[in-house]
Design an enzyme around this catalytic site. Structure first.
Site, PDB file in Angstrom:
ATOM      1  NE  ARG A 164      88.459  85.007   5.158  1.00 39.11           N
ATOM      2  CZ  ARG A 164      89.655  84.433   5.091  1.00 39.11           C
ATOM      3  NH1 ARG A 164      89.792  83.207   4.610  1.00 39.11           N
ATOM      4  NH2 ARG A 164      90.714  85.065   5.542  1.00 39.11           N
ATOM      5  CG  ASP A 193      88.773  84.333   8.536  1.00 45.99           C
ATOM      6  OD1 ASP A 193      89.302  85.447   8.727  1.00 45.99           O
ATOM      7  OD2 ASP A 193      89.414  83.326   8.193  1.00 45.99           O
ATOM      8  CG  HIS A 264      92.163  85.263  10.319  1.00 50.96           C
ATOM      9  ND1 HIS A 264      91.913  85.759   9.066  1.00 50.96           N
ATOM     10  CD2 HIS A 264      93.463  84.889  10.319  1.00 50.96           C
ATOM     11  CE1 HIS A 264      93.008  85.687   8.324  1.00 50.96           C
ATOM     12  NE2 HIS A 264      93.963  85.167   9.062  1.00 50.96           N
ATOM     13  CG  ASP A 330      95.463  81.735  10.317  1.00 49.05           C
ATOM     14  OD1 ASP A 330      94.681  81.647  11.284  1.00 49.05           O
ATOM     15  OD2 ASP A 330      95.088  82.009   9.159  1.00 49.05           O
ATOM     16  CD  GLU A 331      97.260  84.930   7.079  1.00 49.89           C
ATOM     17  OE1 GLU A 331      97.891  85.013   6.027  1.00 49.89           O
ATOM     18  OE2 GLU A 331      96.016  84.855   7.122  1.00 49.89           O
ATOM     19  CD1 TRP A 397      99.661  78.073   7.908  1.00 49.19           C
ATOM     20  CD2 TRP A 397      99.562  79.260   6.030  1.00 49.19           C
ATOM     21  NE1 TRP A 397      99.747  79.394   8.256  1.00 49.19           N
ATOM     22  CE2 TRP A 397      99.692  80.147   7.115  1.00 49.19           C
ATOM     23  CE3 TRP A 397      99.479  79.784   4.732  1.00 49.19           C
ATOM     24  CZ2 TRP A 397      99.765  81.536   6.947  1.00 49.19           C
ATOM     25  CZ3 TRP A 397      99.542  81.165   4.571  1.00 49.19           C
ATOM     26  CH2 TRP A 397      99.683  82.031   5.663  1.00 49.19           C
ATOM     27  CE1 TYR A 422      97.044  76.469   2.307  1.00 48.86           C
ATOM     28  CE2 TYR A 422      96.587  78.806   1.993  1.00 48.86           C
ATOM     29  CZ  TYR A 422      96.873  77.748   2.822  1.00 48.86           C
ATOM     30  OH  TYR A 422      96.986  77.949   4.170  1.00 48.86           O
ATOM     31  CG  ASP A 424      93.129  79.932  -2.386  1.00 50.21           C
ATOM     32  OD1 ASP A 424      93.905  78.964  -2.235  1.00 50.21           O
ATOM     33  OD2 ASP A 424      93.281  81.013  -1.777  1.00 50.21           O
ATOM     34  CD1 TRP A 472      93.153  78.921   1.751  1.00 47.40           C
ATOM     35  CD2 TRP A 472      91.880  79.599   3.469  1.00 47.40           C
ATOM     36  NE1 TRP A 472      93.735  78.481   2.925  1.00 47.40           N
ATOM     37  CE2 TRP A 472      92.981  78.877   3.986  1.00 47.40           C
ATOM     38  CE3 TRP A 472      90.940  80.118   4.351  1.00 47.40           C
ATOM     39  CZ2 TRP A 472      93.167  78.669   5.346  1.00 47.40           C
ATOM     40  CZ3 TRP A 472      91.128  79.907   5.719  1.00 47.40           C
ATOM     41  CH2 TRP A 472      92.228  79.199   6.203  1.00 47.40           C
ATOM     42  CB  THR A 473      85.439  80.476  -0.112  1.00 50.39           C
ATOM     43  OG1 THR A 473      85.180  81.009   1.192  1.00 50.39           O
ATOM     44  CG2 THR A 473      85.461  78.969  -0.066  1.00 50.39           C
ATOM     45  CD  GLU A 474      90.236  84.693   0.986  1.00 52.65           C
ATOM     46  OE1 GLU A 474      90.134  83.529   0.526  1.00 52.65           O
ATOM     47  OE2 GLU A 474      91.095  85.017   1.830  1.00 52.65           O
TER      48      GLU A 474
HETATM   49  C1  ACM Z   1      96.254  80.531   6.237  1.00 48.80           C
HETATM   50  O1  ACM Z   1      96.295  80.350   5.017  1.00 48.80           O
HETATM   51  N1  ACM Z   1      96.200  81.749   6.732  1.00 48.80           N
HETATM   52  C2  ACM Z   1      96.273  79.434   7.161  1.00 48.80           C
END
Ligand code: ACM
Length: 557
Positions: A164, A193, A264, A330-331, A397, A422, A424, A472-474
């Site tokens: 990110r 990602d 992702h 994930d996702e 997670w 997390y 962030d 996570w670096t958004e």
């Molecule tokens: C995640 O936070 N999507 C692993």
């Protein structure tokens, strides 16, 4: 003399983070130990790298040469004593004794010795964390103490998302030093990602030529209407990666690479459009994503995609010697697979029930592929959906549930529930907090995090390899912002991961804060832009960042 908890011994000026298992005054109540120009290092077999590390750090900070031992009195004695593993609790255990003319650091292994050396540096005082001596001459004194110490978990991890926001190599190396200073030993390197691909893959040059740059970046939360209109990107060459892995290994840190599939993956599809679901959208029009959230553009479940990523992983295995390789998982939004005639045909051909099973098939392919090469797959807890191959491990997670299910099914687990670790997430509810998203997770919240779910039996709990904090670096566009989000909470996390702490409600947070008062001076000397206890400095605030804080306690899922 019996061992006593460090914080109950009056007059012992010892503020270690993470706190050691046992600490007592040295036998005979000896005097403190001083290092000076004359101090030598007696490096017995197998300890040369730790001696070198001490010269590079403590030597640089003090200006003392710390030469090899001749037979002067004042010395730092380094030994590896494998029997300490049984005595003290595993291969990373160490024993530290400072008394009179000798500091003895004994590790059950080289790793244990290294953690003991980290303790030594903390005991020398905050100035030992500088890179050059100050003009004033401090007295480098270590209190006359004996420490017996060993970690609770073998996986004490930190994940850094460099997709990110790219962190240049120097920042990554610095991060490894910060991890080592906190006795953390697994660096989970989130390399790909939707918003960027960060590792050179020689056979697929467009992954970095195209996939490592985006034209602009969403400013703030994904619901924000604003973009920062300038290109962002960067990547690590294979030599950069080799350097990072070697630098980590010298610090007894394992680097676990993550290539996130099958979701992702928009940056990869932007570089190689044939990886996407070409019968659903025109993937040749895709660019590296400039928004946050979860992109609907996922990999097509074709043989071509499998072969492509086998090629990626082949190069990766050459670069990363770690037992575990992270495949994300994930996702993965399934809308395109639902709409894709090719994906639907694939489901039928494989005799699968639905798109979830198609994802499980995809992940299992790489599980088998990695196992055949002597590695183990690890993925986010969605990889449990649709059945997971034996030997695979899970990064849990989404709360504790995934970890509980995985451990009960006999899979190894790393606990990193988003509600707890997390980093962030914002650290305070106040208006000045620069992070526009997330729940409030204070330093104390992190200190009271318990990695092992209470629902597990003792046998099941053995599958908990350890725990990991995730960055996570958004909303962390540079190193200073990463520092701010990580610290001081990473110090609390390190104590949770290393220490054998009481149950969360019984943890002595006041004592942790007392030790933190000293630890902040170490972080200052290291140049870490942590969040000050009283709240952000004016330069750390970002008024007007579009965001959407999540009020109230986080869901427990
Ligand atoms: C995640 O936070 N999507 C692993």
């Amino acid at each position: 003399m019996s061992d006593i908890p460090y914080h109950l011994f009056p007059g012992l000026d010892v503020e270690l983070i993470p706190a050691p298992s046992r600490l007592s005054p040295s036998i005979g109540g000896g005097t403190g130990y001083f290092i000076d120009e004359e101090t030598e290092i007696e490096a017995t077999p197998g300890t040369g790298r730790v001696a070198q590390w001490l010269r590079a750090t403590v030597g640089a900070a003090t200006g003392y040469p710390l030469p090899p031992h001749s037979d002067n009195g004042n010395r730092i004695l380094l030994r590896i004593i494998p029997e300490l593993a049984d005595e003290l609790g595993g291969p990373e255990a160490y024993r530290f004794t400072a008394d009179g003319h000798v500091v003895a650091i004994d590790g059950a292994s080289e790793a244990g010795l290294f953690w003991g050396a980290q303790t030594f540096r903390q005991l020398l005082g905050a100035d030992a964390f500088r890179r050059a001596p100050l003009a004033r001459k401090p007295e480098w004194e270590v209190p006359a103490v004996t420490i017996h110490d060993a970690p609770r978990f073998r996986w004490r991890g930190l994940m850094l998302d460099v997709a990110r926001h790219f962190m240049p190599k120097e920042g990554v190396l610095r991060h490894l030093d910060l991890m080592a200073a906190h006795k953390l030993n697994v660096f989970h390197f989130h390399l790909t990602d939707d918003q960027g691909w960060r590792v050179e893959i020689k056979r697929y040059p467009r992954l970095t030529e195209t996939g490592s740059w985006r034209s602009r970046t969403k400013f703030g939360h994904r619901s924000s209407p604003r973009w920062e209109e300038k290109p962002h990107g960067g990547y690590y060459t294979q030599d950069d990666i080799r350097e990072i892995v070697a630098y980590a290994a010298e610090r007894h840190i394992t680097v676990v690479p993550e290539i996130d599939v099958p979701g992702h993956s928009q940056a990869a599809i932007a570089a190689y459009p044939e990886l996407g679901n070409t019968d659903v959208i025109d993937t040749s029009a895709l660019t590296v994503w400039d928004n946050w959230g979860i992109s609907p553009n996922v990999l097509a479940p074709t043989d071509n995609t499998l072969r492509f990523y086998e090629g990626v992983f082949e190069e990766l295995l050459d670069l990363f010697p770690s037992e575990f390789v992270h495949v994300g998982g994930d996702e993965c939004l399934k809308d395109q697979w639902r709409q894709s005639p090719a994906a639907q045909a694939r489901i039928k051909e494989l005799g699968l029930a639905d798109e979830d099973e198609l994802q499980a098939w995809f992940i299992r392919h790489f599980d088998t592929w990695l196992s055949a090469r002597g590695r183990r797959l690890i993925g986010w807890d969605e990889i449990l959906e649709g059945g997971l191959a034996e030997g695979a491990a899970v990064s849990s997670w989404r709360g504790y549930e995934g970890g509980i299910a995985a451990a009960r099914a006999g899979h190894d687990v790393v606990m990193c529930p988003e509600q707890q670790v997390y980093l962030d997430h914002r650290q305070d509810a106040g208006e000045d907090e620069p992070v526009p998203i997330g729940y409030v997770r204070t330093l104390e919240d992190v200190y009271r995090f318990e990695p092992v779910p209470a629902q597990l039996t003792e046998e099941q709990a053995r599958h908990v390899l350890g725990t990991q904090a995730n960055l996570w670096t958004e909303v962390m566009e540079d190193q200073a912002r990463v520092d701010y989000q990580a610290f001081p909470r990473l110090a609390a996390f390190a104590e949770v991961a290393w220490g054998r702490l009481p149950a969360p409600a019984e943890r002595d947070f006041a004592d942790f804060e007392r030790r933190m008062a000293v630890h902040y001076r170490r972080l200052d000397a290291l140049g870490v832009a942590y969040r000050p206890p009283a709240g952000p400095h004016p330069w750390q605030r970002r008024p007007g960042v579009p965001g959407r804080p999540i009020d109230g306690p986080p869901p427990t899922r």
